[in-house]
Design a protein around this motif. Sequence first.
Motif, PDB file in Angstrom:
ATOM      1  N   ILE A  87       1.394 -21.442   4.355  1.00  0.00           N
ATOM      2  CA  ILE A  87       0.536 -21.842   5.469  1.00  0.00           C
ATOM      3  C   ILE A  87       1.296 -21.692   6.791  1.00  0.00           C
ATOM      4  O   ILE A  87       0.740 -21.222   7.785  1.00  0.00           O
ATOM      5  CB  ILE A  87       0.032 -23.290   5.253  1.00  0.00           C
ATOM      6  N   ALA A  88       2.597 -22.037   6.783  1.00  0.00           N
ATOM      7  CA  ALA A  88       3.401 -21.900   8.002  1.00  0.00           C
ATOM      8  C   ALA A  88       3.492 -20.437   8.424  1.00  0.00           C
ATOM      9  O   ALA A  88       3.380 -20.117   9.619  1.00  0.00           O
ATOM     10  CB  ALA A  88       4.792 -22.484   7.781  1.00  0.00           C
ATOM     11  N   CYS A  89       3.696 -19.536   7.457  1.00  0.00           N
ATOM     12  CA  CYS A  89       3.788 -18.103   7.794  1.00  0.00           C
ATOM     13  C   CYS A  89       2.470 -17.584   8.355  1.00  0.00           C
ATOM     14  O   CYS A  89       2.460 -16.821   9.332  1.00  0.00           O
ATOM     15  CB  CYS A  89       4.167 -17.281   6.562  1.00  0.00           C
ATOM     16  N   ILE A  90       1.346 -17.987   7.727  1.00  0.00           N
ATOM     17  CA  ILE A  90       0.040 -17.549   8.232  1.00  0.00           C
ATOM     18  C   ILE A  90      -0.166 -18.086   9.643  1.00  0.00           C
ATOM     19  O   ILE A  90      -0.618 -17.364  10.540  1.00  0.00           O
ATOM     20  CB  ILE A  90      -1.097 -17.992   7.279  1.00  0.00           C
TER      21      ILE A  90
ATOM     22  N   GLY B  55      -6.472 -14.371   1.947  1.00  0.00           N
ATOM     23  CA  GLY B  55      -6.046 -15.031   3.185  1.00  0.00           C
ATOM     24  C   GLY B  55      -4.766 -14.419   3.727  1.00  0.00           C
ATOM     25  O   GLY B  55      -4.628 -14.186   4.927  1.00  0.00           O
ATOM     26  N   THR B  56      -3.834 -14.135   2.830  1.00  0.00           N
ATOM     27  CA  THR B  56      -2.561 -13.499   3.205  1.00  0.00           C
ATOM     28  C   THR B  56      -2.797 -12.085   3.715  1.00  0.00           C
ATOM     29  O   THR B  56      -2.338 -11.711   4.797  1.00  0.00           O
ATOM     30  CB  THR B  56      -1.625 -13.444   1.978  1.00  0.00           C
ATOM     31  N   LEU B  92       5.774 -12.553  14.894  1.00  0.00           N
ATOM     32  CA  LEU B  92       4.753 -12.101  13.962  1.00  0.00           C
ATOM     33  C   LEU B  92       5.398 -11.422  12.742  1.00  0.00           C
ATOM     34  O   LEU B  92       5.018 -11.680  11.595  1.00  0.00           O
ATOM     35  CB  LEU B  92       3.854 -11.125  14.719  1.00  0.00           C
ATOM     36  N   LEU B  93       6.419 -10.604  13.002  1.00  0.00           N
ATOM     37  CA  LEU B  93       7.074  -9.901  11.901  1.00  0.00           C
ATOM     38  C   LEU B  93       7.801 -10.888  10.983  1.00  0.00           C
ATOM     39  O   LEU B  93       7.836 -10.704   9.769  1.00  0.00           O
ATOM     40  CB  LEU B  93       8.039  -8.840  12.440  1.00  0.00           C
ATOM     41  N   VAL B  94       8.359 -11.965  11.575  1.00  0.00           N
ATOM     42  CA  VAL B  94       8.987 -13.002  10.750  1.00  0.00           C
ATOM     43  C   VAL B  94       7.950 -13.596   9.791  1.00  0.00           C
ATOM     44  O   VAL B  94       8.201 -13.770   8.596  1.00  0.00           O
ATOM     45  CB  VAL B  94       9.608 -14.115  11.631  1.00  0.00           C
ATOM     46  N   GLY B  98       8.019 -13.367   5.778  1.00  0.00           N
ATOM     47  CA  GLY B  98       7.985 -14.617   5.012  1.00  0.00           C
ATOM     48  C   GLY B  98       6.910 -14.574   3.950  1.00  0.00           C
ATOM     49  O   GLY B  98       7.145 -14.891   2.779  1.00  0.00           O
ATOM     50  N   LEU B  99       5.694 -14.139   4.347  1.00  0.00           N
ATOM     51  CA  LEU B  99       4.585 -14.078   3.385  1.00  0.00           C
ATOM     52  C   LEU B  99       4.904 -13.105   2.263  1.00  0.00           C
ATOM     53  O   LEU B  99       4.620 -13.356   1.099  1.00  0.00           O
ATOM     54  CB  LEU B  99       3.304 -13.617   4.084  1.00  0.00           C
TER      55      LEU B  99
END
Lengths: 104, 113
Positions: A87-90, B55-56, B92-94, B98-99
Amino acid sequence: MAWLSLILAGLCEAFGVVTINKLNNSRNWQSLFLLMLGFGTSFLFLAYAMKTLPMGTAYAIWTGIGSAGGALLGIMIYGESKDWRRIACIALILGATIGLKLVA
Amino acid sequence: MNANWMKVFVGAFFEVFWVIGLKHANGFWTWSGTVISIMVSFYLIIMASRKLPVGTVYAVFVGLGTAGTVISEIIFFSEPIKLEKIMLIALLLVGVLGLKLLTKDDKQEGADS
């Protein structure tokens, strides 16, 4: 009216994102139709809102509602991961996207 | 880099074309290219979301598309380079990285994946 139209555009986009899941689960014309209806309606409302609102602002809010709404609905309806790091990354991506649309 | 994430990145790449197209297209060929780009990018994200959470995929797609558009406008349409743009793209790239590290490849594994 422009703001209402913008919020509706965001909600339709979130609906469109959910129908991607629906299309993956049952690959039929009905799901494809719903997907196109969701994104199509969303673009119409967005275009209407942009007639009066500044483009950067309209885009930023539209993207925010659509992606955050899509991610939330994915968690609620389809059991996508609610790991706080995900959720933090999104949230990070969304924040940066909204920022970019506002400074552009 | 696996095939599903590759689809998301290529989809975002095509998104840049149609976003620029919606703004700058001015005739039969440029509009055709714009429409084809919309179809290609949506096809790719739908395919990617069969294995990755929607969502991702959608957040990454929209985010990378926006970053790509901002970079293209700097390169091709001589928009000014601003420090805040570069910093937001880095943030944004971070998030994308992360995702990518957090997301298991197959969402069928269970509610937690």
